[in-house]
Structures are given as C-alpha cells and as structure tokens.
Design a protein around this motif. Structure first.
Motif, mmCIF file in Angstrom:
data_model
loop_
_atom_site.group_PDB
_atom_site.id
_atom_site.type_symbol
_atom_site.label_atom_id
_atom_site.label_comp_id
_atom_site.label_asym_id
_atom_site.label_seq_id
_atom_site.Cartn_x
_atom_site.Cartn_y
_atom_site.Cartn_z
ATOM 1 N N LYS A 22 0.832 -1.200 0.000
ATOM 2 C CA LYS A 22 0.000 0.000 0.000
ATOM 3 C C LYS A 22 0.871 1.256 0.000
ATOM 4 O O LYS A 22 0.588 2.230 -0.716
ATOM 5 N N GLU A 23 1.932 1.255 0.801
ATOM 6 C CA GLU A 23 2.808 2.417 0.838
ATOM 7 C C GLU A 23 3.518 2.602 -0.490
ATOM 8 O O GLU A 23 3.690 3.735 -0.967
ATOM 9 N N GLN A 65 2.378 1.756 -3.447
ATOM 10 C CA GLN A 65 1.396 2.298 -4.394
ATOM 11 C C GLN A 65 1.236 3.802 -4.207
ATOM 12 O O GLN A 65 1.117 4.555 -5.179
ATOM 13 N N ALA A 66 1.255 4.264 -2.944
ATOM 14 C CA ALA A 66 1.153 5.699 -2.680
ATOM 15 C C ALA A 66 2.368 6.448 -3.231
ATOM 16 O O ALA A 66 2.236 7.554 -3.777
ATOM 17 N N ALA A 87 2.056 6.749 -6.925
ATOM 18 C CA ALA A 87 1.066 7.773 -7.235
ATOM 19 C C ALA A 87 1.690 9.169 -7.118
ATOM 20 O O ALA A 87 1.410 10.062 -7.942
ATOM 21 N N ASP A 88 2.553 9.372 -6.101
ATOM 22 C CA ASP A 88 3.259 10.643 -5.972
ATOM 23 C C ASP A 88 4.160 10.895 -7.174
ATOM 24 O O ASP A 88 4.285 12.023 -7.658
ATOM 25 N N ASN A 102 10.451 -0.458 -1.328
ATOM 26 C CA ASN A 102 10.025 0.744 -0.613
ATOM 27 C C ASN A 102 11.213 1.654 -0.295
ATOM 28 O O ASN A 102 11.144 2.877 -0.476
#
Length: 516
Positions: free
Chosen positions: A54-55, A57-58, A61-62, A212
């Motif tokens: 999830k992190e 994917q964020a 997106a940024d 990540n």
C-alpha cells in the motif's frame, strides 16, 4: 562359484518392516506446535507485505503526480522507479508461483499456500525446488542475486545497503551440517511444506521492503515532499579542518537534497555569502576555532526552512617528526618481507630509517621492506634526518611480530583456484594437484604444499585414504577420480604446507570435491 542367499524367516521380515515404519514415523514426527508457529508467522508476514505494498502504491502515485507537474525534472527518477517496480514485481510473482506449486504438491490442485492442510509434508519443497532438471531452486537463487545487485546499485545510504543486502543474502552458513550444500539445498531440502511457503512469503516481504526503501530515495531526489524531509540539515564540507598558520580554509556550505532550481540564502557570522556556498578565509595562529551561520530555503509547499550550522577547525604548528606505517596492518610477520612506508615533515629527502630485530631493505623514496627475525618479539624502527639544517631523531615506532596465518588449500584449475564444491570430472582429472596461499584481499602470499591425503568411498561404503608425498596428485588418486560417477565426491585433507617464513604447518579442515 555362485553364492546362495540365506533365506530370511517370516519373523525377521516382520522385524525389518517394523523398523522401516518406525524410522519413517520418526522422520515425519514434526511438532504440531512448530507447524502452527509457521502458520502464525506466515499470517504476520502477509500483513506486513500488504502494508508495504500500500505504501509503495502511494509512492508511485506521488511519482505520477510529479510527472504531470514537471516531466523534464522528474522523468529520470520516474524511469528508475518504474524499473524498480518491474524488478520487484518479477521476483515477488516468481516467489508466489513457487509457493502455489509447493502447496499443490502437498494438498492437491485446490491448495491454498496461506492455509495448508498437510503442513508436515516433506516432499513438496523437494520436488518443486530440488528435482533434477526441473527444480526451480537454482533459478530462484539467481533471481535473488540479480535483484539484490541491481537494487543496491540504486542505494547510496550505507545503512540501507547493509539492511537490504542482509535481507536478500544467499550466503550459506559454514558448519558441519552444510558441508557440500548449495543455497537451495540448505533452504529447501527435507523442509516441511509450511516452512517452505513461509520462507518464500518472507522473501516476498523483503522484496517489497527493499522496493520501498529505493523508491523513497528516488522520490526524495526530486522533491521535498517525502516525509524524510524532516531530517533535512545544513552542512559544511571543508577541504581540510587541520591547517598550518598562513594556510587558507576552503569549504562548501550546503543543504542536503537542495533543488538546483531553488537558490538558498546562506549566512555566516551574520553576513550573507555566495549562493553556491563558497566560503574561504586565511587562518591565523595555532588553536581551536569555529564559525557558524544558517541557511534559508523554501520547500515544496512554499514555506521557508531555516537550518543552523557550526563548523570547527584546528590550526596546528608545523610538525618536525615522522611517521612509520606498516602498509598491511599494525603488525609485522616473521620471515616475510613486510612493506613499510615512512613519511616525514617536509618530504623524505635525507630521511634515514633503521630497524632492530630483523633486516630492512629500501625499495624507493619512503618505501621499505622489513623482515622480522622471530615470532613474539618486538621490532623497533628509528627515523632520523635533517630538519632546518640540524640532524634530529624524528621518532621511534614499535611493532608486534606474529607468525604468518595459515593459508587455504586449493586445486589449480586453469587460471582459477578451486576451493571445493562441484566441478566437471575432466577439469579435476586434468588438474596437476594442490596449491596453498593466503589471498584474503590484504595478503597475497603463496605456500608450497608438502603432502596431502585424498579419501574416497568404495561401493561398500568403506573409506579409502590415498596419500600424496608432494603437491601433485598420484596415479592411484587419478585412477580413483576416473572411477567416480556424477554426483559422487571425495575429500582432500591432512594438507601440509610451508610458507616463505620456512615454517611447515598442518592445515585445518578438508576440501570436498563433487563430480558433475
């Protein structure tokens, strides 16, 4: 004359059968609590991996938003981030396919790797990972190594590098239980299916965590939006912090992760200096000094950030002494030509070096080789020379003397040094014999092998030692090598070697050779 087999009584047959069943039960008797523990670990890993995804994917997106706002600035970092995503997805999905394959071997076509029924199954991981020709263990080993090396090339923080390298390591611990085993055998041989799928789940988690770390770093390079902007600080980069009177102090003052399109305001002792951070001045007499200031810099949100800095520096009087350094380390080895360097203030012209407890030969300006005579004694170097027209003793330096460490035995195969493991039969038969050397990256010292012994197992399981009185394989040893079949092995031990110090020594350990 043929030999008739002695008939086995029904009672003896029953005893033999019961023994086989008992051994099988012992081999399969895996504690239910241990199996349950693997299931709990797997559930925890699943949650951790989900959070990391999830992190990630964020973060992607940024990146996409940043690309819309400033494509020219963001595209180099965006392309690297997409490459990281492709690499990570590839290894993550491959590990997932292997988990499903092992689960199906254990529970059938409707298996769920997160909810195994036959947790204690010992054959699933063997068939999927280690089966001859079709086993996927070597492919996974190569994929992890490739991913790790490519990911580490994008990381500059030593702490991050160490964590990622450790999590994705494929090194096999060296002990009596791992002799002759490669990584895939160490990880999956005779491993319960629930343990195998849990280890693959951990690999998936490590892949997402490495992804990540790298994507965070790439995003921080293009903007200050990353949360780690809170660690933004001002720095002074000085060419030197210890100077002589009259020398000029040279430095660069900057803020980490500064956008080159944004020029900071830099103030030193209340005075604004050039925006490129150049700050130079001439130092005074000996003593400890410092200067301080601050940097003003707008962030991505338009707020002005202020960071203070302080830089210390020392001014020292010109030295009149000298330094003697062992080029290898802070000890010398007896009976060996140790490289020595001498550095004196004002240069090495007219500098003279003497030594007690051994012999000394000059090899060039400031360069010597020292050969201590005895182990356990100290040697002392005395430096003398002329300073300001006067003869002076410039210092004495004492070093410990040790015996050369033991070398490592190897088989010279062409230009390579083979130290055990799998090797083509033709290569080992074509090798002349054994060599030995200390080649640990610091020392590179050859030794001469005096003797060794090979041990072969015959068809009855008996071990047959075969000695050699020199460094080369004997004809008997070569004949035994020719009889080996694929997968069979022999051992080389009792190696005796002598080094340049003239000390003969028996080398510990053995060298295992497996014929391909």
């Amino acid at each position: 004359m043929s030999v008739k087999k002695r008939p086995v009584s029904p009672r003896q047959k029953m005893i033999n059968l019961m023994y086989i069943v008992l051994m099988a039960m012992l081999a399969l008797n895996v504690s239910s609590d241990v199996l349950k523990g693997f299931t709990m670990i797997g559930e925890s890993l699943k949650r951790t991996t989900g959070n990391a995804m999830k992190e990630n994917q964020a973060l992607y997106a940024d990146f996409a938003e940043a690309m819309k706002g400033n494509p020219a600035k963001v595209k180099p970092w965006y392309d690297k981030a997409m490459e990281v995503k492709r690499m990570s997805d590839s290894l993550y999905n491959f590990a997932g396919e292997l988990r499903m394959a092992i689960a199906r071997e254990a529970d059938g076509k409707d298996a769920d790797p997160d909810n195994l029924q036959n947790k204690e199954d010992l054959e699933g991981s063997n068939r999927v990972m280690l089966a001859p020709a079709r086993g996927k263990g070597k492919q996974l080993f190569d994929a992890i190594n490739s991913f790790r090396n490519r990911i580490l090339a994008l990381v500059t923080d030593p702490r991050q590098k160490a964590i990622i390298a450790s999590n994705l390591s494929t090194d096999v611990p060296r002990n009596e239980n791992t002799v002759g085993k490669n990584w895939q055998q160490y990880m999956f041989e005779e491993m319960p299916s629930v343990a195998a799928v849990t280890m693959l789940a951990k690999l998936q988690s490590d892949v997402r965590k490495a992804e990540n770390e790298v994507v965070h770093t790439l995003l921080a390079n293009i903007d200050l939006k990353d949360i780690r902007v809170n660690q933004l600080n001002a720095y002074v980069s000085a060419e030197a912090t210890t100077l002589y009177p009259g020398e000029q102090f040279r430095s660069k003052i900057f803020m980490a992760a500064v956008d080159t399109t944004q020029r900071p305001e830099i103030y030193v002792n209340g005075r604004r200096i050039a925006a490129d951070g150049s700050y130079n001045f001439t130092v005074g007499g000996p003593g400890q000094y410092s200067f301080s200031g601050y940097i003003l810099m707008p962030n991505a949100a338009g707020d002005v950030i202020r960071r203070n800095f302080t830089q210390k520096y020392n001014v020292i009087a010109p030295p009149t002494g000298a330094t003697v350094a062992a080029d290898l380390m802070n000890v010398l080895y007896a009976g060996f030509d140790n490289p020595i360097s001498v550095t004196a203030a004002g240069g090495n012209a007219g500098v003279h070096l003497t030594m007690t407890g051994g012999s000394l030969v000059q090899r060039g300006p400031g360069k010597y080789t020292a050969r201590p005579a005895k182990v356990g004694e100290h040697v002392t170097f005395t430096v003398s020379g002329t300073v300001n027209g006067k003869a002076q003793n410039m210092g004495q330096f004492t070093f410990q003397v040790r015996k050369l460490p033991d070398p490592t035995a190897f088989i010279q195969v062409g230009a390579d040094r083979f130290r055990g493991g799998r090797i083509a039969k033709g290569s080992i038969i074509g090798a002349h014999g054994l060599g030995a050397a200390i080649d640990d990256g610091l020392l590179n010292i050859p030794f001469r092998v005096l003797s060794f012994e090979t041990v072969f197992a015959d068809r009855m399981g008996n071990f047959r030692p075969e000695p050699s009185a020199g460094a080369n394989f004997t004809e008997n040893q070569r004949n035994l090598m020719r009889e080996l079949r694929r997968g069979q092995r022999f051992y080389i031990s009792k190696v005796r070697a002598i080094g340049p110090d003239g000390i003969a020594r028996n080398l510990n350990g053995s060298l295992e050779v497996i014929v391909n």
